[in-house]
Design a protein around this motif. Sequence first.
Motif, PDB file in Angstrom:
ATOM      1  N   PRO A 204       0.806  -1.232   0.000  1.00  0.00           N
ATOM      2  CA  PRO A 204       0.000   0.000   0.000  1.00  0.00           C
ATOM      3  C   PRO A 204       0.832   1.272   0.000  1.00  0.00           C
ATOM      4  CG  PRO A 204      -0.889  -1.580   1.564  1.00  0.00           C
ATOM      5  CD  PRO A 204       0.430  -2.124   1.123  1.00  0.00           C
ATOM      6  N   LEU A 205       2.025   1.212   0.597  1.00  0.00           N
ATOM      7  CA  LEU A 205       2.904   2.379   0.593  1.00  0.00           C
ATOM      8  C   LEU A 205       3.593   2.557  -0.755  1.00  0.00           C
ATOM      9  CD1 LEU A 205       4.577   1.914   4.102  1.00  0.00           C
ATOM     10  CD2 LEU A 205       2.672   3.420   3.506  1.00  0.00           C
ATOM     11  N   MET A 206       3.805   1.458  -1.462  1.00  0.00           N
ATOM     12  CA  MET A 206       4.490   1.524  -2.751  1.00  0.00           C
ATOM     13  C   MET A 206       3.583   1.974  -3.885  1.00  0.00           C
ATOM     14  SD  MET A 206       6.643  -2.026  -2.803  1.00  0.00           S
ATOM     15  CE  MET A 206       7.784  -2.516  -1.499  1.00  0.00           C
ATOM     16  N   LEU A 207       2.285   1.676  -3.795  1.00  0.00           N
ATOM     17  CA  LEU A 207       1.387   1.896  -4.928  1.00  0.00           C
ATOM     18  C   LEU A 207       1.365   3.343  -5.437  1.00  0.00           C
ATOM     19  CD1 LEU A 207      -1.681  -0.425  -4.251  1.00  0.00           C
ATOM     20  CD2 LEU A 207      -0.034  -0.575  -6.106  1.00  0.00           C
ATOM     21  N   PRO A 208       1.214   4.354  -4.555  1.00  0.00           N
ATOM     22  CA  PRO A 208       1.182   5.727  -5.104  1.00  0.00           C
ATOM     23  C   PRO A 208       2.440   6.112  -5.880  1.00  0.00           C
ATOM     24  CG  PRO A 208       0.324   5.681  -2.866  1.00  0.00           C
ATOM     25  CD  PRO A 208       0.913   4.333  -3.106  1.00  0.00           C
ATOM     26  N   PRO A 209       3.662   5.909  -5.327  1.00  0.00           N
ATOM     27  CA  PRO A 209       4.836   6.271  -6.131  1.00  0.00           C
ATOM     28  C   PRO A 209       5.029   5.383  -7.356  1.00  0.00           C
ATOM     29  CG  PRO A 209       5.512   5.243  -4.062  1.00  0.00           C
ATOM     30  CD  PRO A 209       4.050   5.514  -3.959  1.00  0.00           C
ATOM     31  N   LEU A 210       4.621   4.104  -7.276  1.00  0.00           N
ATOM     32  CA  LEU A 210       4.704   3.252  -8.462  1.00  0.00           C
ATOM     33  C   LEU A 210       3.764   3.744  -9.551  1.00  0.00           C
ATOM     34  CD1 LEU A 210       4.953  -0.370  -6.985  1.00  0.00           C
ATOM     35  CD2 LEU A 210       6.720   0.894  -8.212  1.00  0.00           C
ATOM     36  N   THR A 211       2.595   4.247  -9.137  1.00  0.00           N
ATOM     37  CA  THR A 211       1.673   4.831 -10.117  1.00  0.00           C
ATOM     38  C   THR A 211       2.288   6.044 -10.787  1.00  0.00           C
ATOM     39  OG1 THR A 211      -0.195   4.102  -8.783  1.00  0.00           O
ATOM     40  CG2 THR A 211      -0.628   5.774 -10.433  1.00  0.00           C
ATOM     41  N   SER A 212       2.941   6.872  -9.995  1.00  0.00           N
ATOM     42  CA  SER A 212       3.615   8.048 -10.564  1.00  0.00           C
ATOM     43  C   SER A 212       4.683   7.636 -11.566  1.00  0.00           C
ATOM     44  CB  SER A 212       4.234   8.882  -9.441  1.00  0.00           C
ATOM     45  OG  SER A 212       3.245   9.353  -8.548  1.00  0.00           O
ATOM     46  N   SER A 213       5.401   6.552 -11.260  1.00  0.00           N
ATOM     47  CA  SER A 213       6.418   6.061 -12.197  1.00  0.00           C
ATOM     48  C   SER A 213       5.789   5.560 -13.485  1.00  0.00           C
ATOM     49  CB  SER A 213       7.232   4.938 -11.547  1.00  0.00           C
ATOM     50  OG  SER A 213       8.005   5.432 -10.478  1.00  0.00           O
ATOM     51  N   LEU A 214       4.640   4.870 -13.374  1.00  0.00           N
ATOM     52  CA  LEU A 214       3.961   4.384 -14.568  1.00  0.00           C
ATOM     53  C   LEU A 214       3.439   5.547 -15.412  1.00  0.00           C
ATOM     54  CD1 LEU A 214       2.933   2.005 -16.206  1.00  0.00           C
ATOM     55  CD2 LEU A 214       0.891   1.954 -14.766  1.00  0.00           C
ATOM     56  N   VAL A 215       2.876   6.549 -14.754  1.00  0.00           N
ATOM     57  CA  VAL A 215       2.413   7.737 -15.482  1.00  0.00           C
ATOM     58  C   VAL A 215       3.594   8.438 -16.149  1.00  0.00           C
ATOM     59  CG1 VAL A 215       1.425  10.051 -15.178  1.00  0.00           C
ATOM     60  CG2 VAL A 215       0.360   8.086 -14.065  1.00  0.00           C
ATOM     61  N   ASN A 216       4.717   8.528 -15.446  1.00  0.00           N
ATOM     62  CA  ASN A 216       5.904   9.146 -16.023  1.00  0.00           C
ATOM     63  C   ASN A 216       6.418   8.342 -17.212  1.00  0.00           C
ATOM     64  OD1 ASN A 216       8.065  11.213 -15.803  1.00  0.00           O
ATOM     65  ND2 ASN A 216       9.354   9.426 -15.431  1.00  0.00           N
ATOM     66  N   LEU A 217       6.274   7.004 -17.140  1.00  0.00           N
ATOM     67  CA  LEU A 217       6.688   6.161 -18.261  1.00  0.00           C
ATOM     68  C   LEU A 217       5.823   6.429 -19.486  1.00  0.00           C
ATOM     69  CD1 LEU A 217       8.476   3.848 -19.304  1.00  0.00           C
ATOM     70  CD2 LEU A 217       6.802   2.246 -18.371  1.00  0.00           C
ATOM     71  N   VAL A 218       4.527   6.606 -19.269  1.00  0.00           N
ATOM     72  CA  VAL A 218       3.627   6.921 -20.389  1.00  0.00           C
ATOM     73  C   VAL A 218       4.052   8.222 -21.053  1.00  0.00           C
ATOM     74  CG1 VAL A 218       1.263   7.510 -21.030  1.00  0.00           C
ATOM     75  CG2 VAL A 218       1.685   5.670 -19.397  1.00  0.00           C
ATOM     76  N   LYS A 219       4.320   9.239 -20.250  1.00  0.00           N
ATOM     77  CA  LYS A 219       4.709  10.534 -20.818  1.00  0.00           C
ATOM     78  C   LYS A 219       6.093  10.476 -21.457  1.00  0.00           C
ATOM     79  CE  LYS A 219       4.000  12.602 -16.904  1.00  0.00           C
ATOM     80  NZ  LYS A 219       3.905  13.663 -15.872  1.00  0.00           N
ATOM     81  N   SER A 220       7.015   9.755 -20.804  1.00  0.00           N
ATOM     82  CA  SER A 220       8.374   9.662 -21.350  1.00  0.00           C
ATOM     83  C   SER A 220       8.425   8.851 -22.632  1.00  0.00           C
ATOM     84  CB  SER A 220       9.308   9.031 -20.311  1.00  0.00           C
ATOM     85  OG  SER A 220       9.379   9.822 -19.144  1.00  0.00           O
ATOM     86  N   SER A 221       7.412   8.002 -22.858  1.00  0.00           N
ATOM     87  CA  SER A 221       7.422   7.180 -24.067  1.00  0.00           C
ATOM     88  C   SER A 221       7.407   8.019 -25.336  1.00  0.00           C
ATOM     89  CB  SER A 221       6.227   6.226 -24.064  1.00  0.00           C
ATOM     90  OG  SER A 221       5.001   6.944 -24.176  1.00  0.00           O
ATOM     91  N   ALA A 222       6.983   9.278 -25.229  1.00  0.00           N
ATOM     92  CA  ALA A 222       6.959  10.147 -26.408  1.00  0.00           C
ATOM     93  C   ALA A 222       8.353  10.357 -26.982  1.00  0.00           C
ATOM     94  CB  ALA A 222       6.331  11.492 -26.053  1.00  0.00           C
ATOM     95  N   ILE A 223       9.382  10.116 -26.162  1.00  0.00           N
ATOM     96  CA  ILE A 223      10.749  10.370 -26.632  1.00  0.00           C
ATOM     97  C   ILE A 223      11.196   9.342 -27.654  1.00  0.00           C
ATOM     98  CG2 ILE A 223      12.125   9.028 -24.988  1.00  0.00           C
ATOM     99  CD1 ILE A 223      13.816  11.577 -24.587  1.00  0.00           C
ATOM    100  N   VAL A 224      10.493   8.195 -27.759  1.00  0.00           N
ATOM    101  CA  VAL A 224      10.883   7.202 -28.758  1.00  0.00           C
ATOM    102  C   VAL A 224      10.644   7.726 -30.170  1.00  0.00           C
ATOM    103  CG1 VAL A 224      10.408   5.293 -27.182  1.00  0.00           C
ATOM    104  CG2 VAL A 224       8.629   6.038 -28.779  1.00  0.00           C
TER     105      VAL A 224
END
Length: 281
Positions: A204-224
């Motif tokens: 439960p403590l990991m989920l919020p920051p892991l979600t932020s990482s997944l959202v950041n991955l979606v946005k960072s994917s534009a760099i491909v």
Amino acid sequence: MTAEPDLDTLLAQSRRRARLGLWRRNTSDWVLFLAGAGLILWGVFAGAQAMRYNWQWYRIPDYFWREIDGEIIWGPFVRGLLVTLEITLWGALLAFAIGLAVALLRLSRSWAGHALATAYLELIRNTPLLVQMYLFYFVLSPILGIDRFWTGVLALAVFEASFISEILRSGILSVPPAQWEAASSLGMRGYATYRKVVLPQAVPLMLPPLTSSLVNLVKSSAIVSTIAIFDLTNEGRTVIADTFMTFEVWLTVAAIYLVLTISLSAVASWLERRARRHTDP
């Protein structure tokens, strides 16, 4: 003499005041949000009007799909979105695997593993993602013999794993030492300790920051798009090159990314609430 209000009356008044306060806060938040969004939209449309821009929103739906002779033909926005989702899926899986390995090395008693994981973190987190993408594409890709799609996925995964590893490590370390000692006193070892004691408290403590990482991955994917992968961003650039609808296309692409990231955040919030219900006494 007036009668003192009973406990139920006081509780009812307290609830009414709490609901009123929450309603006022929500109202003020919505007013600020709408004002900010309206200001941004006004700036965009005012700038376009000053440029004598010719809006052509009616053409945008054709770039999602068209129906020809009863058959649906998917447009560049949908094709690009599917590529973005595929990159995000594989990137997230690889990033989690790499991040877990790095976190375990950081938690291990091996000085060599700890030094290797630390060097990886310092190198990846302190260099730009764009530079790493070019290094993967022009240096590692010919050596490893992988195509540009997997090159982009691997570069994103290695970059995001540097953040996920610290999230996993901090989540595991957040479990009090007394819990580890209690598990050990009950005869639990290794996997059983993590599965029954550590992870139920850490997840439960990991989920919020892991979600932020997944959202950041979606946005960072534009760099491909810089290595000619036709994701959503690159498809948008292609549509602009064909139609010169700069404002409409970029606003549409931004809206698609926004819907995608908000949906991921909503799913993660639901999972977090469910995890907390199962762990709360």
